[in-house]
Design an enzyme around this catalytic site. Structure first.
Site, PDB file in Angstrom:
ATOM      1  N   LYS A   1       0.889  -1.178   0.000  1.00  0.00           N
ATOM      2  CA  LYS A   1       0.000   0.000   0.000  1.00  0.00           C
ATOM      3  C   LYS A   1       0.920   1.219   0.000  1.00  0.00           C
ATOM      4  O   LYS A   1       1.354   1.681   1.039  1.00  0.00           O
ATOM      5  CB  LYS A   1      -0.888  -0.026   1.252  1.00  0.00           C
ATOM      6  CG  LYS A   1      -2.189   0.733   1.143  1.00  0.00           C
ATOM      7  CD  LYS A   1      -2.044   2.216   0.911  1.00  0.00           C
ATOM      8  CE  LYS A   1      -1.508   3.005   2.073  1.00  0.00           C
ATOM      9  NZ  LYS A   1      -1.177   4.414   1.704  1.00  0.00           N
TER      10      LYS A   1
ATOM     11  N   SER B   1       5.842   8.657   9.056  1.00  0.00           N
ATOM     12  CA  SER B   1       6.064   9.567  10.182  1.00  0.00           C
ATOM     13  C   SER B   1       5.970   8.819  11.525  1.00  0.00           C
ATOM     14  O   SER B   1       5.360   7.747  11.604  1.00  0.00           O
ATOM     15  CB  SER B   1       5.017  10.684  10.139  1.00  0.00           C
ATOM     16  OG  SER B   1       3.725  10.109  10.196  1.00  0.00           O
TER      17      SER B   1
ATOM     18  N   GLU C   1       9.786  17.579  13.656  1.00  0.00           N
ATOM     19  CA  GLU C   1      10.264  17.247  12.308  1.00  0.00           C
ATOM     20  C   GLU C   1       9.499  18.138  11.327  1.00  0.00           C
ATOM     21  O   GLU C   1       8.264  18.071  11.259  1.00  0.00           O
ATOM     22  CB  GLU C   1      10.006  15.772  11.967  1.00  0.00           C
ATOM     23  CG  GLU C   1      10.478  15.438  10.563  1.00  0.00           C
ATOM     24  CD  GLU C   1      10.165  14.011  10.118  1.00  0.00           C
ATOM     25  OE1 GLU C   1       9.047  13.538  10.345  1.00  0.00           O
ATOM     26  OE2 GLU C   1      11.054  13.390   9.520  1.00  0.00           O
TER      27      GLU C   1
ATOM     28  N   CYS D   1      14.155  11.422   5.218  1.00  0.00           N
ATOM     29  CA  CYS D   1      14.313  11.063   6.632  1.00  0.00           C
ATOM     30  C   CYS D   1      15.776  11.194   7.053  1.00  0.00           C
ATOM     31  O   CYS D   1      16.083  11.214   8.242  1.00  0.00           O
ATOM     32  CB  CYS D   1      13.816   9.652   6.890  1.00  0.00           C
ATOM     33  SG  CYS D   1      14.873   8.422   6.152  1.00  0.00           S
TER      34      CYS D   1
HETATM   35  P1  NAD Z   1       2.903   9.393   6.696  1.00  0.00           P
HETATM   36  O1  NAD Z   1       3.177   8.798   8.016  1.00  0.00           O
HETATM   37  O2  NAD Z   1       1.916  10.508   6.605  1.00  0.00           O
HETATM   38  O3  NAD Z   1       2.375   8.266   5.675  1.00  0.00           O
HETATM   39  C1  NAD Z   1       3.073   7.061   5.505  1.00  0.00           C
HETATM   40  C2  NAD Z   1       2.083   5.979   5.104  1.00  0.00           C
HETATM   41  O4  NAD Z   1       1.127   5.796   6.152  1.00  0.00           O
HETATM   42  C3  NAD Z   1       1.279   6.315   3.854  1.00  0.00           C
HETATM   43  O5  NAD Z   1       1.162   5.165   3.062  1.00  0.00           O
HETATM   44  C4  NAD Z   1      -0.068   6.771   4.404  1.00  0.00           C
HETATM   45  O6  NAD Z   1      -1.142   6.472   3.540  1.00  0.00           O
HETATM   46  C5  NAD Z   1      -0.201   5.989   5.698  1.00  0.00           C
HETATM   47  N1  NAD Z   1      -0.914   6.725   6.745  1.00  0.00           N
HETATM   48  C6  NAD Z   1      -0.937   8.074   6.938  1.00  0.00           C
HETATM   49  N2  NAD Z   1      -1.656   8.374   8.038  1.00  0.00           N
HETATM   50  C7  NAD Z   1      -2.089   7.199   8.554  1.00  0.00           C
HETATM   51  C8  NAD Z   1      -2.860   6.859   9.701  1.00  0.00           C
HETATM   52  N3  NAD Z   1      -3.338   7.809  10.532  1.00  0.00           N
HETATM   53  N4  NAD Z   1      -3.111   5.557   9.948  1.00  0.00           N
HETATM   54  C9  NAD Z   1      -2.640   4.597   9.125  1.00  0.00           C
HETATM   55  N5  NAD Z   1      -1.897   4.871   8.022  1.00  0.00           N
HETATM   56  C10 NAD Z   1      -1.617   6.146   7.735  1.00  0.00           C
HETATM   57  O7  NAD Z   1       4.321   9.816   6.084  1.00  0.00           O
HETATM   58  P2  NAD Z   1       4.619  10.634   4.757  1.00  0.00           P
HETATM   59  O8  NAD Z   1       4.196  12.050   4.947  1.00  0.00           O
HETATM   60  O9  NAD Z   1       4.137   9.895   3.571  1.00  0.00           O
HETATM   61  O10 NAD Z   1       6.211  10.547   4.721  1.00  0.00           O
HETATM   62  C11 NAD Z   1       7.041  11.411   5.464  1.00  0.00           C
HETATM   63  C12 NAD Z   1       7.462  10.795   6.770  1.00  0.00           C
HETATM   64  O11 NAD Z   1       8.110   9.549   6.527  1.00  0.00           O
HETATM   65  C13 NAD Z   1       8.489  11.637   7.497  1.00  0.00           C
HETATM   66  O12 NAD Z   1       8.161  11.654   8.856  1.00  0.00           O
HETATM   67  C14 NAD Z   1       9.804  10.908   7.264  1.00  0.00           C
HETATM   68  O13 NAD Z   1      10.793  11.137   8.245  1.00  0.00           O
HETATM   69  C15 NAD Z   1       9.345   9.487   7.246  1.00  0.00           C
HETATM   70  N6  NAD Z   1      10.294   8.623   6.573  1.00  0.00           N
HETATM   71  C16 NAD Z   1      11.086   7.839   7.356  1.00  0.00           C
HETATM   72  C17 NAD Z   1      12.051   7.036   6.774  1.00  0.00           C
HETATM   73  C18 NAD Z   1      12.948   6.207   7.641  1.00  0.00           C
HETATM   74  O14 NAD Z   1      13.734   5.450   7.095  1.00  0.00           O
HETATM   75  N7  NAD Z   1      12.867   6.315   8.944  1.00  0.00           N
HETATM   76  C19 NAD Z   1      12.188   7.007   5.386  1.00  0.00           C
HETATM   77  C20 NAD Z   1      11.337   7.801   4.607  1.00  0.00           C
HETATM   78  C21 NAD Z   1      10.387   8.622   5.223  1.00  0.00           C
END
Ligand code: NAD
Length: 487
Positions: free
Chosen positions: A180, A233, A387, A288
């Site tokens: 997903k 996140s 962040e 990230c």
């Molecule tokens: P996000 O957490 O908003 O979304 C990530 C995924 O979770 C998406 O597929 C989204 O559809 C789903 N999602 C969003 N809200 C949700 C909820 N309430 N319940 C269940 N699923 C949900 O993250 P983003 O904005 O797409 O990406 C940015 C974030 O990802 C930043 O915080 C970044 O630091 C992190 N990130 C971390 C790494 C790592 O290796 N630690 C790598 C890349 C990105």
């Protein structure tokens, strides 16, 4: 108001080896962040779609697990060749939906291919141990077996690479998979899966659904899902970890970051500034691994900041598909406004703006914001704590390396960090004492290659086994010990 263009498409699910276009689902839209143009309509999977994909994956697992690993990886060899053949096309899709520059997109696709290359080594990577005569006439060996259906949930910032941290390893180990991807950038992973289909993957081994929280929660609660890989996140990573682990699923949930870049007075300043620019503003800070807090130690601040401000002002911001552009737009209008809100907050809470990105908002419908640097930020300020995930660098000055270590270790996050110095002693001291998962020494973006593990510490990671490398093999398999005696 979103403008549309003639290329608008409808994105499908890929389930049981077929492309499915579900009717009557809630839908979202995918836009080009450089222009605000609508690229595609996206159907959001409901519970029945998730159930269908998971059941298909489960049925496929019962056959796929028995395909010899040497045959399983043949599909991945063909996939790798197709990814390489279509690399330019994938990179162009990536820039169009995510906004990152053409060079960054090309680099990301290359990294994705490396994941597949490493997963192709699964016949060696999956090997167990054996020892004969552990007792009289008794032999002992360990084997690794696949888990079943695994699920992957990925973020918007690396739509080519992050899904490949997961499914090539999972399926090479004999699992089947439901992906997903982020609803903001579904086109790149969808195209990659089209190539995997063309490579001859049997139906049901990899399935793709789209959507948001509803689809994720249905995956987390599905009894046939045995393991969940998440990247996104911190609040969502925590939710995914607690929900899935409470039901006995194996989970790796990689979260957000606030990464510190330490600069000692003896650092090579021009090279350090190059690395900081790449770290803080590369990918518009939507990484990230992005450096978001710059920590000059003692006398380093003066020469460092003069050069950094000069270079930052000269950074070329624009449509990532255009040549010469060094920083593209932010991924969405909402996110752009959120980052701008942080800049306003920084000013309101008393930080000193050295470069204000709001002055470089481009005309037009794109989600542009220039790079921003704040001096005299404290860890208590909102911009020093949260962040931001945008091109905003906060400077926190300290007097000694010891102060820098204390500052970094007080942060709730522990994803990545770097130290810039010509002292081996300082580098060693910092690398060993910082509570951070990925450390660069004179390297601004310490991104582990596919054959090393990737993840942070503290609130940047929930779970035990990290992404890719040998950890992926351990994560996607269950270990069994077999003792035999023959009469
Ligand atoms: P996000 O957490 O908003 O979304 C990530 C995924 O979770 C998406 O597929 C989204 O559809 C789903 N999602 C969003 N809200 C949700 C909820 N309430 N319940 C269940 N699923 C949900 O993250 P983003 O904005 O797409 O990406 C940015 C974030 O990802 C930043 O915080 C970044 O630091 C992190 N990130 C971390 C790494 C790592 O290796 N630690 C790598 C890349 C990105």
């Amino acid at each position: 108001m979103i403008a549309t263009d003639a290329t608008i498409s409808f994105v499908s699910f890929y389930v049981n080896g077929s492309w499915e276009r579900p009717e009557g689902r809630t839908s979202g839209s995918v836009t080009n962040p450089a222009t605000g143009t609508l690229l595609a309509e996206l159907p959001y999977a409901d519970e029945s779609d998730v159930d269908n994909a998971v059941r298909g994956a489960h049925a496929a697992f019962l056959k796929w697990r028995d395909v010899p690993v040497v045959d399983r990886v043949q599909v991945l060899y063909r996939f790798k060749a197709l990814l390489e053949k279509h690399a330019a096309e994938l990179a162009a899709i990536l820039t169009r939906e995510n906004g990152k520059t053409a060079a960054d997109a090309k680099g990301e696709v290359h990294r994705a291919v490396q994941m597949v290359e490493v997963a192709c080594g699964m016949p060696s990577l999956m090997m167990g141990d054996a020892l004969n005569d552990v007792a009289a006439g008794i032999d002992c060996k360990t084997i690794r077996q696949p888990l079943g259906v695994c699920a992957g949930i990925t973020p918007f910032n690396f739509p080519a690479m992050v899904p490949m941290w997961m499914y090539p390893f999972a399926i090479a180990c004999g699992n089947t998979f439901v992906l997903k991807p982020s609803e903001k950038v579904p086109l790149t992973p969808t195209r990659a899966i089209g190539l995997l289909h063309d490579a001859g993957l049997p139906p049901g081994v990899l399935n793709l659904i789209h959507g948001g929280k509803g689809a994720v929660d249905a995956l987390l609660h599905h009894p046939l899902v045995k393991a969940v890989s998440f990247v996104g996140s911190t609040p969502v990573a925590r939710h995914v970890y607690t929900t899935a682990a409470a039901q006995g699923k194996r989970v790796q949930a990689l979260g957000g970051a606030k990464n510190h870049l330490i600069v000692m007075p003896d650092a090579d300043m021009p090279k350090t500034v190059d690395a900081i620019i790449g770290s803080a503003f590369g990918g518009a800070g939507e990484r990230c691994l992005a450096g978001s807090v710059l920590v000059p130690v003692g006398e380093a601040a003066g020469p460092l900041l003069d050069l950094l401000v000069q270079r930052t002002r000269a950074l070329a911001v624009g449509d990532g598909s255009q040549q010469g552009v060094e920083m593209g737009p932010l991924v969405s209008s909402d996110h752009c406004q959120r980052v701008e809100g942080y800049i306003q907050k920084g000013v309101a809470e008393g930080a000193t703006p050295l470069v204000d990105g709001r002055e470089r908002k481009a005309a037009g419908n794109g989600y542009f914001l220039g790079p921003t640097i704040f001096d005299h930020v404290t860890p208590e300020m909102t911009i020093g704590r949260d962040e931001i995930f945008g091109p905003v660098l906060s400077v926190m000055r300290v007097n000694t390396l010891e102060d820098a270590i204390q500052l970094v270790n007080r942060s709730p996050y522990g994803n990545a960090t770097a130290i810039f110095t010509s002292s081996g002693k300082a580098a060693r001291e910092y690398s060993s004492r910082c509570e951070v998962g990925m450390v660069g020494v004179n390297v601004g973006v310490a991104a582990p290659m596919a054959f090393f593990p990737f993840a942070g510490w503290k609130h940047s990671f929930f779970g035990d086994l990290h992404a890719h490398g040998k950890d992926a093999v351990a994560f996607y398999t269950e270990q069994k010990v077999i003792m035999s005696r023959w009469f």
